[in-house]
Every structure is written in C-alpha cells, then in structure tokens.
Design a protein around this motif. Structure first.
Motif, PDB file in Angstrom:
ATOM      1  N   GLU A 156       2.453   9.086  -2.850  1.00 61.56           N
ATOM      2  CA  GLU A 156       1.583   9.205  -1.666  1.00 61.56           C
ATOM      3  C   GLU A 156       0.732   7.944  -1.560  1.00 61.56           C
ATOM      4  O   GLU A 156       0.151   7.502  -2.548  1.00 61.56           O
ATOM      5  CB  GLU A 156       0.713  10.456  -1.833  1.00 61.56           C
ATOM      6  CG  GLU A 156       0.150  11.052  -0.579  1.00 61.56           C
ATOM      7  CD  GLU A 156       1.195  11.455   0.466  1.00 61.56           C
ATOM      8  OE1 GLU A 156       1.052  10.986   1.601  1.00 61.56           O
ATOM      9  OE2 GLU A 156       2.143  12.224   0.155  1.00 61.56           O
ATOM     10  N   VAL A 157       0.675   7.373  -0.368  1.00 63.69           N
ATOM     11  CA  VAL A 157      -0.101   6.142  -0.144  1.00 63.69           C
ATOM     12  C   VAL A 157      -1.299   6.500   0.727  1.00 63.69           C
ATOM     13  O   VAL A 157      -1.126   7.006   1.831  1.00 63.69           O
ATOM     14  CB  VAL A 157       0.755   5.085   0.599  1.00 63.69           C
ATOM     15  CG1 VAL A 157      -0.024   3.772   0.754  1.00 63.69           C
ATOM     16  CG2 VAL A 157       2.069   4.852  -0.113  1.00 63.69           C
ATOM     17  N   VAL A 158      -2.497   6.239   0.226  1.00 62.78           N
ATOM     18  CA  VAL A 158      -3.684   6.562   1.027  1.00 62.78           C
ATOM     19  C   VAL A 158      -4.609   5.348   1.084  1.00 62.78           C
ATOM     20  O   VAL A 158      -4.650   4.541   0.162  1.00 62.78           O
ATOM     21  CB  VAL A 158      -4.471   7.774   0.480  1.00 62.78           C
ATOM     22  CG1 VAL A 158      -3.606   9.006   0.378  1.00 62.78           C
ATOM     23  CG2 VAL A 158      -5.090   7.462  -0.859  1.00 62.78           C
ATOM     24  N   GLY A 159      -5.330   5.245   2.194  1.00 61.29           N
ATOM     25  CA  GLY A 159      -6.246   4.118   2.354  1.00 61.29           C
ATOM     26  C   GLY A 159      -7.607   4.600   2.799  1.00 61.29           C
ATOM     27  O   GLY A 159      -7.740   5.689   3.361  1.00 61.29           O
ATOM     28  N   SER A 215     -18.106  -9.923  16.511  1.00 60.95           N
ATOM     29  CA  SER A 215     -17.112  -9.064  15.860  1.00 60.95           C
ATOM     30  C   SER A 215     -17.496  -8.906  14.398  1.00 60.95           C
ATOM     31  O   SER A 215     -18.321  -9.670  13.886  1.00 60.95           O
ATOM     32  CB  SER A 215     -15.713  -9.683  15.988  1.00 60.95           C
ATOM     33  OG  SER A 215     -15.691 -10.961  15.391  1.00 60.95           O
ATOM     34  N   VAL A 216     -16.893  -7.941  13.722  1.00 56.74           N
ATOM     35  CA  VAL A 216     -17.267  -7.677  12.330  1.00 56.74           C
ATOM     36  C   VAL A 216     -16.018  -7.284  11.527  1.00 56.74           C
ATOM     37  O   VAL A 216     -15.131  -6.611  12.044  1.00 56.74           O
ATOM     38  CB  VAL A 216     -18.416  -6.625  12.265  1.00 56.74           C
ATOM     39  CG1 VAL A 216     -17.992  -5.281  12.810  1.00 56.74           C
ATOM     40  CG2 VAL A 216     -18.990  -6.476  10.877  1.00 56.74           C
ATOM     41  N   GLY A 217     -15.974  -7.736  10.277  1.00 56.85           N
ATOM     42  CA  GLY A 217     -14.814  -7.454   9.413  1.00 56.85           C
ATOM     43  C   GLY A 217     -15.157  -6.431   8.342  1.00 56.85           C
ATOM     44  O   GLY A 217     -16.130  -5.678   8.483  1.00 56.85           O
ATOM     45  N   GLY A 218     -14.367  -6.422   7.265  1.00 56.09           N
ATOM     46  CA  GLY A 218     -14.644  -5.447   6.216  1.00 56.09           C
ATOM     47  C   GLY A 218     -13.599  -5.441   5.122  1.00 56.09           C
ATOM     48  O   GLY A 218     -12.720  -6.319   5.067  1.00 56.09           O
ATOM     49  N   ILE A 219     -13.721  -4.458   4.253  1.00 53.26           N
ATOM     50  CA  ILE A 219     -12.825  -4.342   3.087  1.00 53.26           C
ATOM     51  C   ILE A 219     -12.144  -2.969   3.087  1.00 53.26           C
ATOM     52  O   ILE A 219     -12.787  -1.947   3.328  1.00 53.26           O
ATOM     53  CB  ILE A 219     -13.611  -4.544   1.768  1.00 53.26           C
ATOM     54  CG1 ILE A 219     -14.202  -5.965   1.734  1.00 53.26           C
ATOM     55  CG2 ILE A 219     -12.733  -4.291   0.553  1.00 53.26           C
ATOM     56  CD1 ILE A 219     -15.105  -6.239   0.547  1.00 53.26           C
ATOM     57  N   VAL A 220     -10.861  -3.005   2.832  1.00 57.73           N
ATOM     58  CA  VAL A 220     -10.047  -1.788   2.850  1.00 57.73           C
ATOM     59  C   VAL A 220      -9.438  -1.595   1.465  1.00 57.73           C
ATOM     60  O   VAL A 220      -9.046  -2.576   0.826  1.00 57.73           O
ATOM     61  CB  VAL A 220      -8.919  -1.959   3.900  1.00 57.73           C
ATOM     62  CG1 VAL A 220      -7.904  -0.857   3.781  1.00 57.73           C
ATOM     63  CG2 VAL A 220      -9.480  -2.034   5.298  1.00 57.73           C
ATOM     64  N   GLU A 221      -9.373  -0.361   1.002  1.00 55.55           N
ATOM     65  CA  GLU A 221      -8.721  -0.088  -0.289  1.00 55.55           C
ATOM     66  C   GLU A 221      -7.539   0.847  -0.072  1.00 55.55           C
ATOM     67  O   GLU A 221      -7.656   1.831   0.660  1.00 55.55           O
ATOM     68  CB  GLU A 221      -9.719   0.552  -1.256  1.00 55.55           C
ATOM     69  CG  GLU A 221      -9.113   0.822  -2.630  1.00 55.55           C
ATOM     70  CD  GLU A 221     -10.171   1.196  -3.668  1.00 55.55           C
ATOM     71  OE1 GLU A 221     -10.718   0.290  -4.317  1.00 55.55           O
ATOM     72  OE2 GLU A 221     -10.434   2.404  -3.816  1.00 55.55           O
ATOM     73  N   VAL A 222      -6.418   0.527  -0.726  1.00 59.58           N
ATOM     74  CA  VAL A 222      -5.239   1.389  -0.645  1.00 59.58           C
ATOM     75  C   VAL A 222      -4.857   1.809  -2.056  1.00 59.58           C
ATOM     76  O   VAL A 222      -4.878   0.999  -2.995  1.00 59.58           O
ATOM     77  CB  VAL A 222      -4.072   0.660   0.070  1.00 59.58           C
ATOM     78  CG1 VAL A 222      -2.764   1.438  -0.064  1.00 59.58           C
ATOM     79  CG2 VAL A 222      -4.409   0.435   1.545  1.00 59.58           C
ATOM     80  N   ILE A 223      -4.546   3.086  -2.209  1.00 56.81           N
ATOM     81  CA  ILE A 223      -4.154   3.631  -3.514  1.00 56.81           C
ATOM     82  C   ILE A 223      -2.775   4.282  -3.364  1.00 56.81           C
ATOM     83  O   ILE A 223      -2.537   5.014  -2.388  1.00 56.81           O
ATOM     84  CB  ILE A 223      -5.174   4.686  -4.007  1.00 56.81           C
ATOM     85  CG1 ILE A 223      -6.603   4.129  -3.917  1.00 56.81           C
ATOM     86  CG2 ILE A 223      -4.863   5.140  -5.431  1.00 56.81           C
ATOM     87  CD1 ILE A 223      -7.692   5.174  -4.122  1.00 56.81           C
ATOM     88  N   VAL A 224      -1.896   3.988  -4.306  1.00 57.82           N
ATOM     89  CA  VAL A 224      -0.579   4.640  -4.300  1.00 57.82           C
ATOM     90  C   VAL A 224      -0.505   5.555  -5.513  1.00 57.82           C
ATOM     91  O   VAL A 224      -0.613   5.090  -6.655  1.00 57.82           O
ATOM     92  CB  VAL A 224       0.570   3.609  -4.335  1.00 57.82           C
ATOM     93  CG1 VAL A 224       1.908   4.305  -4.048  1.00 57.82           C
ATOM     94  CG2 VAL A 224       0.333   2.465  -3.354  1.00 57.82           C
ATOM     95  N   TYR A 225      -0.353   6.839  -5.249  1.00 52.69           N
ATOM     96  CA  TYR A 225      -0.310   7.850  -6.312  1.00 52.69           C
ATOM     97  C   TYR A 225       1.141   8.206  -6.649  1.00 52.69           C
ATOM     98  O   TYR A 225       2.020   8.161  -5.772  1.00 52.69           O
ATOM     99  CB  TYR A 225      -1.026   9.126  -5.858  1.00 52.69           C
ATOM    100  CG  TYR A 225      -2.522   8.947  -5.665  1.00 52.69           C
ATOM    101  CD1 TYR A 225      -3.408   9.121  -6.725  1.00 52.69           C
ATOM    102  CD2 TYR A 225      -3.044   8.606  -4.416  1.00 52.69           C
ATOM    103  CE1 TYR A 225      -4.770   8.971  -6.550  1.00 52.69           C
ATOM    104  CE2 TYR A 225      -4.409   8.450  -4.232  1.00 52.69           C
ATOM    105  CZ  TYR A 225      -5.270   8.638  -5.303  1.00 52.69           C
ATOM    106  OH  TYR A 225      -6.617   8.480  -5.125  1.00 52.69           O
ATOM    107  N   GLY A 226       1.357   8.592  -7.893  1.00 48.68           N
ATOM    108  CA  GLY A 226       2.678   9.102  -8.300  1.00 48.68           C
ATOM    109  C   GLY A 226       3.706   8.022  -8.562  1.00 48.68           C
ATOM    110  O   GLY A 226       4.911   8.264  -8.501  1.00 48.68           O
ATOM    111  N   VAL A 227       3.229   6.799  -8.869  1.00 48.45           N
ATOM    112  CA  VAL A 227       4.149   5.664  -9.056  1.00 48.45           C
ATOM    113  C   VAL A 227       4.724   5.684 -10.473  1.00 48.45           C
ATOM    114  O   VAL A 227       3.965   5.812 -11.439  1.00 48.45           O
ATOM    115  CB  VAL A 227       3.383   4.330  -8.856  1.00 48.45           C
ATOM    116  CG1 VAL A 227       4.348   3.155  -8.858  1.00 48.45           C
ATOM    117  CG2 VAL A 227       2.573   4.358  -7.579  1.00 48.45           C
ATOM    118  N   PRO A 228       6.028   5.527 -10.631  1.00 51.56           N
ATOM    119  CA  PRO A 228       6.590   5.490 -11.985  1.00 51.56           C
ATOM    120  C   PRO A 228       6.343   4.130 -12.642  1.00 51.56           C
ATOM    121  O   PRO A 228       6.072   3.144 -11.947  1.00 51.56           O
ATOM    122  CB  PRO A 228       8.085   5.694 -11.734  1.00 51.56           C
ATOM    123  CG  PRO A 228       8.324   5.101 -10.385  1.00 51.56           C
ATOM    124  CD  PRO A 228       7.069   5.392  -9.590  1.00 51.56           C
TER     125      PRO A 228
END
Ligand code: EPS
Length: 390
Positions: A156-159, A215-228
């Motif tokens: 599962e990939v979540v951000g 305009s304004v920017g930012g930081i995003v985090e992505v997590i991948v669960y269940g990776v072998p």
C-alpha cells in the motif's frame, strides 16, 4: 515495465503507452479515475481544475476487466482544448491566430527560457505546454496501474503533506496509524495533512499567498507498506532503488529535493544513531528495530516500509510577476502572467505517491517476473518463506 507519455497542457489529450504489465491483473477504469480525481483536489488549486474532469479511456491492453500482457494505452482528454484548438492547432495556424498567445517573456523558475533557447522556439508556448504540470495527470494514470499491481501483492502506498510554507505538521502519532487510517484522514483534509491544526494554518498561508499574487511550496512524505526485502540491487548504479526513487521524485515538476528515511538529518548524527539494528522472530523473519534508513540499504529494500520525502518549490507562475527579459526587445519586463495554482502541494502528494508506486512496481516485476501474475504470486510466496527462514 516502462512507459512513455505525450501531450500538451492545452492540446487535445494526454496519452501513455505502458509496456510490461503482467497479464491477468484486474484493472478497471474506476481504479485509474479514482487516482485522477484525487490529484485534481486540494486547497490552492486554480481555475483550470474547475474546467477539467479527468477521466481515463483505456484504449488497449485490457480485456474483460483484466490486463492481457499487451501494451496498455491510456488517454485523458483535456477539456480546456476546446478553448485552445485554434492556437494549439496541429495544422498550420490560420492568419487570425498567428502570433496569438505567443509567449516572449520567460517566467523565472520555469522551463520557458532554457527550453526556448535549446529547441530554438521564438514562441515559448512550445516549451510551457509540455513542461506544465498538466503532464502529471497521465503519470498518475500510469501510477494507478502500478498501485493496483502492488495492492495485489499486499503493498500500500500512502502520502501526506508534511509542510506548506513555514507550517509543519506534528507527526508524533504517525507510527501508530495504519495505512488505511492515514488514507482516511488525508482524504478528508483539503491539504492532505494528518495534523488538523496545522492544516488550518496551511490553508491560511495559501490564502495569504493567493491574496498577494504569490505562491507557496511544501514537503510531501510517501510511505510504502508491505514491501519485501530485496527490491532493487547493489550491483549497478542504475539498479539501486533509492537512486531510482530519487530520480522519479525529482522528475515531478517543481520538485527540488528528496530525502529517504531521516535523510539530511543523518549527516548530523553519529553512526550508532543512524543505522537500524537487525532482529529476527519466527513470524516476522528478519526486521529492523527502527526505520531511520527508510527501508533502503545498499540500493535494496530491507523489508521495512519505504519512507521518502520530496520538497516542492512554490509554483513559478506568479500573478505578482518577477523581473524578466522580453526575448524580442531584450528589455526588462515583468514575466508573463499565466493562469495557475497558488499551491499545488496537496496534488503533488498524489503525484509523488504514484511515481513512487511506479518505481516500486517496476522493481517488483524485475524481481518476480512479469509475464503473468499467477507465476509472480507463486514465485513471491516461495521467496517470502525463504527470506523469513534464511
Ligand atoms: C500549470 C498551470 C495551470 C495548472 C496546471 C499546471 O494550468 P493552466 O495554465 O491551464 O491554468 O492548472 O495544472 C494542470 C492543468 C493540472 O492538471 O494539474 C503549469 O503551468 O504547470
């Protein structure tokens, strides 16, 4: 697996051809449309998103709701094309439209000037049409296919949005949340943030930027669960999965940096506070006691969740234009104002999820073969068991 995309921001459509998706993967139009709709949302988007209602057309490679193993062709139409068909005409422009909407004033921070010089275009529209983040629509469509494949194998990939402008989310609870909980909370947040108090402040910052033509920017985090364990490889520089993920993230329009695990913080700490200690249990097999390295060691996954962050600079198209030079007159000018978003970080979060999903799925196919999913599944299950008791 690989894909190519084509399409301009105000042209008739965006197109992708994906190669190497295993046969028999269940795939519906809705699986892709869901991701496209998620990308369109987000506080700070401009008027263009009220025009578009992104929907995919699957033109090849899927039959009876399943992939066949043949190349998959995806198309997303640009509704805005109706307003641009004379200017973006494939046929030679008629006299009334020659020179209309010509862009001669490059926007600082955009591809305009570099691309115009490189490709010898006196009309920089020929650059901005392709460099536009509209292109991320079709990359998200490809990522949706990758997500479907990953989910089939329990990943599962979540951000989530970690920061917008100076406002940082407090993420103390993150480790206690399941992927589904993270998805539920972020789907309800207009800025895809897990911290509701910070989300309010983020929206205020976006309002302020908008009111000031900024305009304004930012930081995003992505997590991948269940990776072998064992996706990617240490043996060649371009097989290393951390390097590939970095390239994928930095290829997103306006992204300027990437971190894996604790990232740049690692440079401040001693080694004993950075490496993750190894343990083993009968049910889990090998695991790490912490996950500071974000699930990647030696260019390979180590079985812990992949944790990756990207920073997006503020969108360079400003209503409050910065100084630039007109390429016709060479005189200083204020850069052209193009309609744009004041903040696209929540949308970029969805884009990042999908480009990360693509790279992980590609590495997964390299490891387990990709003719058909039944063969992959048998191979995968045997490997998991071998890894556990290794
Ligand atoms: C973009 C400018 C805006 C954004 C666009 C990216 O489009 P327009 O110039 O048509 O107003 O809305 O993003 C999208 C169209 C999208 O689908 O994300 C740019 O210059 O990069």
């Amino acid at each position: 697996m690989r894909y190519l995309t084509a399409g301009e921001s105000h042209g008739p459509q965006l197109t992708a051809i994906i190669e190497g998706v295993p046969a028999h993967l269940p795939l519906l139009k809705e699986d892709i449309d869901r991701e496209l709709a998620r990308r369109q949302k987000g506080y700070g988007r401009g008027r263009r998103m009220q025009i578009e209602k992104d929907q995919v057309q699957i033109k090849a490679g899927v039959r009876d709701g399943k992939t066949t193993g043949a190349p998959i062709c995806l198309v997303v139409e640009n509704k805005d094309w109706q307003h641009w068909r004379n200017i973006m005409s494939v046929e030679p422009l008629d006299e009334a439209h020659v020179g209309r909407k010509r862009v001669t004033r490059p926007r600082p921070g955009h591809a305009d000037l570099n691309g115009a010089i490189k490709y010898a275009h006196r009309d920089m529209r020929n650059i901005l049409e392709r460099s536009s983040a509209r292109e991320t629509t079709i990359r998200v469509a490809c990522g949706a296919v990758a997500k479907k494949l990953l989910r089939y194998f329990g990943m599962e990939v979540v951000g989530h949005v970690k920061q917008i402008g100076p406002v940082e989310a407090s993420l103390d609870q993150l480790d206690q949340l399941s992927p589904q909980e993270i998805q539920r909370i972020t789907e309800d947040s207009p800025v895809r943030c897990l911290d509701q108090e910070a989300a309010q402040k983020m929206m205020q910052v976006i309002d302020k930027a908008k009111a000031e033509g900024d305009s304004v920017g930012g930081i995003v985090e992505v997590i991948v669960y269940g990776v072998p364990v064992g996706l990617g490889s240490h043996v060649h520089w371009d097989w290393k999965l951390d390097g590939r993920l970095g390239q994928a993230v930095l290829s997103i329009q306006a992204f300027k940096g990437v971190e894996i695990g604790i990232g740049f913080e690692a440079g401040k700490r001693f080694g004993s506070q950075v490496q993750d200690e190894i343990a083993w249990s009968r049910e889990r097999g090998y695991y790490r006691k912490t996950n500071r390295l974000g699930g990647l060691e030696g260019g390979m996954t180590n079985g812990m969740p992949i944790v990756i962050r990207g920073v997006m600079k503020p969108i360079p198209t400003l209503y409050k234009p910065l100084q630039s030079v007109d390429i016709d007159t060479k005189q200083p000018f204020e850069a052209s104002v193009e309609r744009s978003d004041s903040c696209a970080v929540p949308a970029a979060c969805v884009v990042m999820e999908n480009v990360v999903a693509w790279e992980v799925a590609r590495a997964f196919c390299e490891k387990f073969g990709h003719d058909h999913i039944f063969e992959m599944k048998a191979h995968y299950e045997r490997y998991l068991e071998e890894a556990r008791t290794f």
